[in-house]
Design an enzyme around this catalytic site. Sequence first.
Site, mmCIF file in Angstrom:
data_model
loop_
_atom_site.group_PDB
_atom_site.id
_atom_site.type_symbol
_atom_site.label_atom_id
_atom_site.label_comp_id
_atom_site.label_asym_id
_atom_site.label_seq_id
_atom_site.Cartn_x
_atom_site.Cartn_y
_atom_site.Cartn_z
ATOM 1 N N LYS A 1 0.818 -1.212 0.000
ATOM 2 C CA LYS A 1 0.000 0.000 0.000
ATOM 3 C C LYS A 1 0.852 1.263 0.000
ATOM 4 O O LYS A 1 0.484 2.274 -0.599
ATOM 5 C CB LYS A 1 -0.940 0.000 1.211
ATOM 6 C CG LYS A 1 -2.064 -1.019 1.087
ATOM 7 C CD LYS A 1 -3.061 -0.893 2.228
ATOM 8 C CE LYS A 1 -4.216 -1.859 2.038
ATOM 9 N NZ LYS A 1 -5.238 -1.729 3.106
ATOM 10 N N LYS B 1 -6.270 -10.052 -8.265
ATOM 11 C CA LYS B 1 -7.363 -10.152 -7.312
ATOM 12 C C LYS B 1 -8.504 -9.224 -7.728
ATOM 13 O O LYS B 1 -8.274 -8.107 -8.204
ATOM 14 C CB LYS B 1 -6.866 -9.790 -5.911
ATOM 15 C CG LYS B 1 -7.854 -10.057 -4.799
ATOM 16 C CD LYS B 1 -7.214 -9.735 -3.451
ATOM 17 C CE LYS B 1 -8.202 -9.940 -2.307
ATOM 18 N NZ LYS B 1 -7.612 -9.585 -1.005
ATOM 19 N N LYS C 1 -12.141 -3.278 -6.167
ATOM 20 C CA LYS C 1 -12.976 -2.127 -6.483
ATOM 21 C C LYS C 1 -12.194 -1.053 -7.224
ATOM 22 O O LYS C 1 -12.774 -0.182 -7.881
ATOM 23 C CB LYS C 1 -13.570 -1.533 -5.209
ATOM 24 C CG LYS C 1 -12.562 -0.788 -4.339
ATOM 25 C CD LYS C 1 -13.208 -0.183 -3.118
ATOM 26 C CE LYS C 1 -12.212 0.624 -2.302
ATOM 27 N NZ LYS C 1 -11.756 1.841 -2.991
#
Length: 348
Positions: free
Chosen positions: A119, A211, A214
Amino acid sequence: MAAFRERVFSGVQPTGNLHLGNYLGAIKRFVALQDTFECIYCVVDMHAITQAPSVWGGPAELARSTREVTAAFLAAGIDPDRHIVFNQSQVGEHAELAWVFNCVARMGWLNRMTQFKEKAGKHRENASVGLFAYPTLMAADILVYKATHVPVGEDQKQHLELTRDIAQKFNTDFADSIRRVTGADALFPLTEPVIQGPATRVMSLRDGSKKMSKSDPSDYSRINLTDDADTIAQKIRKAKTDPEPLPSEEAGLDGRPEADNLVGIYAALADSTRADVLAEFGGAQFSTFKAALVDLAVAKLAPIAAEMRRLTADPGHIDRVLRTGADRARAIAAPIMAEVKQVVGFLR
Protein backbone atom coordinates in the site's frame (compact mmCIF):
# COMPACT_ATOMS: atom_id res chain seq x y z
CA MET A 1 -2.61 -21.93 28.77
CA ALA A 2 -5.83 -20.46 30.17
CA ALA A 3 -9.18 -21.62 28.82
CA PHE A 4 -11.02 -19.03 26.74
CA ARG A 5 -14.64 -18.88 25.65
CA GLU A 6 -14.88 -19.64 21.91
CA ARG A 7 -15.67 -16.41 20.08
CA VAL A 8 -15.25 -15.24 16.48
CA PHE A 9 -14.29 -11.69 15.54
CA SER A 10 -13.89 -10.29 12.06
CA GLY A 11 -14.32 -7.03 10.21
CA VAL A 12 -14.72 -5.47 6.78
CA GLN A 13 -13.38 -2.09 5.76
CA PRO A 14 -15.97 0.45 4.56
CA THR A 15 -14.11 1.45 1.43
CA GLY A 16 -17.11 1.39 -0.93
CA ASN A 17 -18.16 -0.82 -3.81
CA LEU A 18 -18.44 -4.19 -2.09
CA HIS A 19 -18.00 -6.95 -4.65
CA LEU A 20 -18.18 -10.72 -5.06
CA GLY A 21 -14.70 -11.15 -3.58
CA ASN A 22 -15.82 -9.44 -0.36
CA TYR A 23 -18.91 -11.65 -0.24
CA LEU A 24 -17.24 -15.02 -0.91
CA GLY A 25 -14.02 -14.17 0.92
CA ALA A 26 -15.65 -12.75 4.04
CA ILE A 27 -19.37 -12.06 4.41
CA LYS A 28 -20.66 -15.47 3.28
CA ARG A 29 -18.25 -17.11 5.73
CA PHE A 30 -19.46 -14.84 8.52
CA VAL A 31 -23.01 -16.07 7.95
CA ALA A 32 -21.95 -19.72 8.11
CA LEU A 33 -20.05 -19.26 11.38
CA GLN A 34 -23.15 -17.97 13.19
CA ASP A 35 -24.42 -21.50 13.79
CA THR A 36 -21.32 -22.70 15.65
CA PHE A 37 -19.78 -19.62 17.33
CA GLU A 38 -20.60 -16.50 19.27
CA CYS A 39 -19.80 -13.91 16.59
CA ILE A 40 -18.76 -10.25 16.64
CA TYR A 41 -18.73 -8.58 13.23
CA CYS A 42 -17.31 -5.11 12.82
CA VAL A 43 -17.26 -2.43 10.15
CA VAL A 44 -13.66 -1.30 10.68
CA ASP A 45 -14.00 2.40 9.87
CA MET A 46 -10.85 3.33 11.82
CA HIS A 47 -8.81 1.16 9.46
CA ALA A 48 -10.36 2.93 6.48
CA ILE A 49 -8.71 6.29 7.28
CA THR A 50 -5.10 5.02 7.32
CA GLN A 51 -4.63 6.43 3.82
CA ALA A 52 -5.38 9.85 2.35
CA PRO A 53 -9.04 10.98 2.20
CA SER A 54 -8.79 10.85 -1.59
CA VAL A 55 -8.41 7.07 -1.26
CA TRP A 56 -11.36 6.44 1.07
CA GLY A 57 -13.54 9.25 -0.26
CA GLY A 58 -13.80 11.68 2.63
CA PRO A 59 -16.29 11.95 5.51
CA ALA A 60 -19.58 11.68 3.59
CA GLU A 61 -18.35 8.67 1.62
CA LEU A 62 -17.04 6.96 4.76
CA ALA A 63 -20.44 7.29 6.42
CA ARG A 64 -22.19 6.00 3.29
CA SER A 65 -19.79 3.06 2.94
CA THR A 66 -20.13 2.16 6.63
CA ARG A 67 -23.89 1.87 6.19
CA GLU A 68 -23.46 -0.08 2.94
CA VAL A 69 -21.22 -2.70 4.57
CA THR A 70 -23.70 -3.01 7.43
CA ALA A 71 -26.52 -3.44 4.91
CA ALA A 72 -24.50 -6.18 3.18
CA PHE A 73 -24.00 -7.99 6.50
CA LEU A 74 -27.73 -7.94 7.20
CA ALA A 75 -28.83 -8.70 3.63
CA ALA A 76 -26.50 -11.71 3.45
CA GLY A 77 -28.04 -13.22 6.58
CA ILE A 78 -26.05 -12.02 9.59
CA ASP A 79 -28.44 -11.78 12.53
CA PRO A 80 -27.72 -8.66 14.65
CA ASP A 81 -29.98 -9.92 17.43
CA ARG A 82 -28.19 -13.27 17.92
CA HIS A 83 -24.74 -11.81 17.28
CA ILE A 84 -23.08 -8.38 17.39
CA VAL A 85 -22.79 -5.98 14.43
CA PHE A 86 -21.23 -2.54 15.01
CA ASN A 87 -18.72 -0.04 13.66
CA GLN A 88 -15.29 0.08 15.24
CA SER A 89 -15.05 3.80 16.02
CA GLN A 90 -18.02 3.62 18.44
CA VAL A 91 -16.04 1.38 20.82
CA GLY A 92 -13.07 3.34 22.17
CA GLU A 93 -11.44 0.27 23.71
CA HIS A 94 -10.13 -0.68 20.25
CA ALA A 95 -7.93 2.42 20.14
CA GLU A 96 -6.93 2.12 23.81
CA LEU A 97 -5.71 -1.44 23.43
CA ALA A 98 -4.03 -0.60 20.12
CA TRP A 99 -1.77 1.87 21.95
CA VAL A 100 -0.78 -0.76 24.50
CA PHE A 101 -0.02 -3.14 21.63
CA ASN A 102 2.03 -0.44 19.87
CA CYS A 103 4.25 -0.63 22.94
CA VAL A 104 4.38 -4.44 22.86
CA ALA A 105 4.92 -5.00 19.11
CA ARG A 106 8.43 -4.60 17.70
CA MET A 107 9.38 -2.38 14.74
CA GLY A 108 10.96 -5.37 13.03
CA TRP A 109 7.66 -7.26 13.14
CA LEU A 110 5.79 -4.40 11.48
CA ASN A 111 8.53 -3.84 8.91
CA ARG A 112 7.92 -7.38 7.65
CA MET A 113 4.22 -6.78 6.94
CA THR A 114 3.79 -7.19 3.19
CA GLN A 115 0.49 -5.26 3.03
CA PHE A 116 2.18 -2.09 4.27
CA LYS A 117 4.84 -2.44 1.59
CA GLU A 118 2.17 -2.94 -1.08
CA LYS A 119 0.00 0.00 0.00
CA ALA A 120 2.85 2.41 0.73
CA GLY A 121 4.71 1.47 -2.46
CA LYS A 122 7.70 3.66 -3.24
CA HIS A 123 6.49 6.42 -0.94
CA ARG A 124 7.05 4.82 2.45
CA GLU A 125 8.32 8.07 3.97
CA ASN A 126 4.99 9.72 3.16
CA ALA A 127 2.83 6.86 4.45
CA SER A 128 0.85 7.54 7.61
CA VAL A 129 1.87 6.10 10.96
CA GLY A 130 -1.64 4.60 11.00
CA LEU A 131 -0.94 2.60 7.86
CA PHE A 132 2.30 1.30 9.37
CA ALA A 133 0.65 0.45 12.71
CA TYR A 134 -2.51 -0.97 11.08
CA PRO A 135 -1.66 -4.54 12.22
CA THR A 136 -1.49 -3.56 15.91
CA LEU A 137 -4.97 -2.05 15.66
CA MET A 138 -6.13 -5.24 13.97
CA ALA A 139 -4.67 -7.23 16.86
CA ALA A 140 -6.53 -4.98 19.30
CA ASP A 141 -9.78 -5.44 17.35
CA ILE A 142 -9.49 -9.18 17.89
CA LEU A 143 -8.06 -9.38 21.38
CA VAL A 144 -10.17 -6.69 23.04
CA TYR A 145 -12.88 -9.39 22.86
CA LYS A 146 -10.44 -12.26 23.58
CA ALA A 147 -11.60 -13.75 20.28
CA THR A 148 -10.39 -17.31 19.82
CA HIS A 149 -11.07 -17.59 16.08
CA VAL A 150 -10.88 -15.27 13.07
CA PRO A 151 -12.02 -16.13 9.53
CA VAL A 152 -9.17 -14.97 7.28
CA GLY A 153 -8.27 -14.91 3.63
CA GLU A 154 -4.77 -15.54 2.36
CA ASP A 155 -3.92 -11.81 2.47
CA GLN A 156 -4.69 -11.56 6.20
CA LYS A 157 -2.87 -14.64 7.48
CA GLN A 158 0.31 -12.67 8.16
CA HIS A 159 -1.60 -10.14 10.27
CA LEU A 160 -3.19 -12.90 12.31
CA GLU A 161 0.25 -14.40 12.94
CA LEU A 162 1.33 -10.99 14.23
CA THR A 163 -1.75 -10.91 16.49
CA ARG A 164 -0.63 -14.21 17.98
CA ASP A 165 2.91 -12.86 18.45
CA ILE A 166 1.58 -9.77 20.23
CA ALA A 167 -0.67 -11.86 22.49
CA GLN A 168 2.19 -14.20 23.33
CA LYS A 169 4.59 -11.34 24.11
CA PHE A 170 2.03 -9.54 26.27
CA ASN A 171 1.26 -12.75 28.15
CA THR A 172 4.99 -13.33 28.69
CA ASP A 173 6.00 -9.74 29.54
CA PHE A 174 3.24 -9.40 32.12
CA ALA A 175 3.00 -13.02 33.27
CA ASP A 176 3.40 -12.32 37.00
CA SER A 177 0.94 -9.42 36.91
CA ILE A 178 -1.60 -11.46 34.93
CA ARG A 179 -1.49 -14.24 37.53
CA ARG A 180 -1.86 -11.72 40.33
CA VAL A 181 -4.81 -9.90 38.71
CA THR A 182 -6.70 -12.78 37.08
CA GLY A 183 -5.34 -15.97 38.62
CA ALA A 184 -4.73 -17.28 35.08
CA ASP A 185 -1.48 -17.81 33.21
CA ALA A 186 -2.52 -15.76 30.17
CA LEU A 187 -4.73 -12.75 29.53
CA PHE A 188 -5.10 -13.21 25.78
CA PRO A 189 -5.73 -16.32 23.65
CA LEU A 190 -3.52 -17.26 20.71
CA THR A 191 -6.23 -16.72 18.12
CA GLU A 192 -6.70 -19.42 15.51
CA PRO A 193 -7.50 -18.82 11.82
CA VAL A 194 -10.67 -20.21 10.29
CA ILE A 195 -10.18 -20.89 6.60
CA GLN A 196 -13.25 -22.30 4.87
CA GLY A 197 -14.44 -23.21 1.44
CA PRO A 198 -12.94 -23.41 -2.04
CA ALA A 199 -12.71 -19.69 -2.96
CA THR A 200 -10.55 -17.93 -0.40
CA ARG A 201 -9.25 -15.58 -3.13
CA VAL A 202 -11.57 -14.34 -5.90
CA MET A 203 -9.83 -13.00 -8.98
CA SER A 204 -10.72 -10.41 -11.61
CA LEU A 205 -13.19 -11.47 -14.31
CA ARG A 206 -10.92 -9.75 -16.86
CA ASP A 207 -7.56 -11.08 -15.65
CA GLY A 208 -7.36 -14.28 -13.62
CA SER A 209 -3.91 -13.34 -12.29
CA LYS A 210 -5.18 -10.28 -10.40
CA LYS A 211 -7.36 -10.15 -7.31
CA MET A 212 -10.90 -8.82 -7.81
CA SER A 213 -10.79 -5.20 -6.69
CA LYS A 214 -12.98 -2.13 -6.48
CA SER A 215 -10.03 -0.05 -7.74
CA ASP A 216 -9.88 -1.81 -11.11
CA PRO A 217 -10.90 0.75 -13.76
CA SER A 218 -13.10 -1.80 -15.53
CA ASP A 219 -16.45 -2.43 -13.86
CA TYR A 220 -16.55 -5.68 -15.84
CA SER A 221 -13.65 -6.99 -13.72
CA ARG A 222 -15.95 -7.51 -10.73
CA ILE A 223 -19.51 -8.29 -9.70
CA ASN A 224 -20.65 -5.62 -7.27
CA LEU A 225 -22.99 -6.69 -4.49
CA THR A 226 -25.37 -3.96 -5.62
CA ASP A 227 -25.52 -5.23 -9.25
CA ASP A 228 -28.96 -6.29 -10.46
CA ALA A 229 -29.68 -9.60 -12.19
CA ASP A 230 -29.13 -8.31 -15.74
CA THR A 231 -25.78 -6.75 -14.83
CA ILE A 232 -24.59 -9.90 -13.08
CA ALA A 233 -25.52 -11.99 -16.12
CA GLN A 234 -23.80 -9.62 -18.55
CA LYS A 235 -20.56 -9.53 -16.56
CA ILE A 236 -20.35 -13.32 -16.33
CA ARG A 237 -21.03 -13.75 -20.05
CA LYS A 238 -18.24 -11.27 -20.82
CA ALA A 239 -15.78 -12.79 -18.31
CA LYS A 240 -12.46 -13.74 -19.87
CA THR A 241 -11.96 -17.44 -20.61
CA ASP A 242 -9.78 -19.57 -22.89
CA PRO A 243 -10.73 -21.66 -25.96
CA GLU A 244 -10.39 -25.08 -24.33
CA PRO A 245 -13.33 -26.93 -22.74
CA LEU A 246 -13.39 -27.37 -18.98
CA PRO A 247 -11.21 -30.22 -17.71
CA SER A 248 -12.63 -33.13 -15.74
CA GLU A 249 -10.03 -32.93 -12.97
CA GLU A 250 -8.52 -30.08 -10.95
CA ALA A 251 -5.03 -30.67 -12.34
CA GLY A 252 -6.38 -29.56 -15.70
CA LEU A 253 -6.91 -26.04 -14.33
CA ASP A 254 -3.15 -25.50 -13.90
CA GLY A 255 -2.02 -22.64 -16.10
CA ARG A 256 -5.63 -21.60 -16.77
CA PRO A 257 -6.26 -18.81 -14.23
CA GLU A 258 -9.54 -17.56 -15.69
CA ALA A 259 -11.03 -21.05 -15.85
CA ASP A 260 -9.82 -21.78 -12.33
CA ASN A 261 -11.37 -18.54 -11.07
CA LEU A 262 -14.81 -19.19 -12.59
CA VAL A 263 -14.84 -22.78 -11.33
CA GLY A 264 -13.90 -21.53 -7.85
CA ILE A 265 -16.67 -18.93 -7.91
CA TYR A 266 -19.23 -21.55 -8.94
CA ALA A 267 -18.05 -23.92 -6.21
CA ALA A 268 -18.21 -21.24 -3.53
CA LEU A 269 -21.68 -20.04 -4.55
CA ALA A 270 -22.95 -23.63 -4.70
CA ASP A 271 -21.32 -24.65 -1.39
CA SER A 272 -19.53 -27.31 -3.40
CA THR A 273 -15.93 -28.11 -4.39
CA ARG A 274 -13.94 -27.56 -7.53
CA ALA A 275 -13.78 -31.34 -7.99
CA ASP A 276 -17.58 -31.62 -7.86
CA VAL A 277 -18.01 -28.75 -10.33
CA LEU A 278 -15.58 -30.33 -12.77
CA ALA A 279 -17.25 -33.73 -12.39
CA GLU A 280 -20.47 -32.06 -13.54
CA PHE A 281 -19.12 -29.74 -16.24
CA GLY A 282 -15.86 -31.41 -17.34
CA GLY A 283 -15.69 -31.47 -21.15
CA ALA A 284 -18.29 -28.72 -21.51
CA GLN A 285 -17.64 -25.52 -23.45
CA PHE A 286 -17.54 -22.27 -21.53
CA SER A 287 -20.80 -21.12 -23.10
CA THR A 288 -22.58 -23.97 -21.33
CA PHE A 289 -20.75 -23.46 -18.04
CA LYS A 290 -21.26 -19.69 -18.05
CA ALA A 291 -25.00 -20.13 -18.58
CA ALA A 292 -25.16 -22.33 -15.47
CA LEU A 293 -22.97 -19.87 -13.55
CA VAL A 294 -25.26 -16.99 -14.54
CA ASP A 295 -28.29 -18.84 -13.18
CA LEU A 296 -26.52 -19.69 -9.93
CA ALA A 297 -25.02 -16.22 -9.38
CA VAL A 298 -28.30 -14.43 -10.07
CA ALA A 299 -30.18 -16.78 -7.74
CA LYS A 300 -27.67 -16.23 -4.92
CA LEU A 301 -26.71 -12.57 -5.37
CA ALA A 302 -29.69 -10.69 -6.80
CA PRO A 303 -31.79 -11.09 -3.60
CA ILE A 304 -28.87 -9.73 -1.54
CA ALA A 305 -28.61 -6.69 -3.83
CA ALA A 306 -32.35 -6.06 -3.57
CA GLU A 307 -32.29 -6.30 0.23
CA MET A 308 -29.24 -4.00 0.40
CA ARG A 309 -31.14 -1.38 -1.60
CA ARG A 310 -34.10 -1.68 0.77
CA LEU A 311 -31.92 -1.36 3.87
CA THR A 312 -29.80 1.56 2.64
CA ALA A 313 -33.01 3.47 1.91
CA ASP A 314 -33.53 3.56 5.70
CA PRO A 315 -30.22 4.81 7.17
CA GLY A 316 -31.88 5.42 10.54
CA HIS A 317 -32.51 1.69 10.92
CA ILE A 318 -28.90 0.84 10.04
CA ASP A 319 -27.62 3.43 12.52
CA ARG A 320 -29.78 1.92 15.27
CA VAL A 321 -28.38 -1.55 14.53
CA LEU A 322 -24.84 -0.16 14.80
CA ARG A 323 -25.49 1.74 18.03
CA THR A 324 -27.11 -1.27 19.66
CA GLY A 325 -24.26 -3.49 18.51
CA ALA A 326 -21.69 -1.00 19.81
CA ASP A 327 -23.34 -1.00 23.24
CA ARG A 328 -23.19 -4.80 23.34
CA ALA A 329 -19.59 -4.86 22.06
CA ARG A 330 -18.53 -2.31 24.66
CA ALA A 331 -20.05 -4.43 27.41
CA ILE A 332 -17.55 -7.17 26.47
CA ALA A 333 -14.57 -4.94 25.65
CA ALA A 334 -14.67 -2.62 28.66
CA PRO A 335 -14.05 -5.28 31.36
CA ILE A 336 -11.24 -6.78 29.27
CA MET A 337 -9.63 -3.36 28.83
CA ALA A 338 -9.98 -2.80 32.58
CA GLU A 339 -8.03 -6.05 33.13
CA VAL A 340 -5.33 -4.82 30.72
CA LYS A 341 -4.98 -1.53 32.60
CA GLN A 342 -4.72 -3.30 35.93
CA VAL A 343 -2.17 -5.77 34.56
CA VAL A 344 -0.04 -3.02 33.03
CA GLY A 345 -0.25 -0.89 36.17
CA PHE A 346 -2.40 2.03 35.00
CA LEU A 347 -4.25 3.67 37.89
CA ARG A 348 -8.02 3.71 37.52
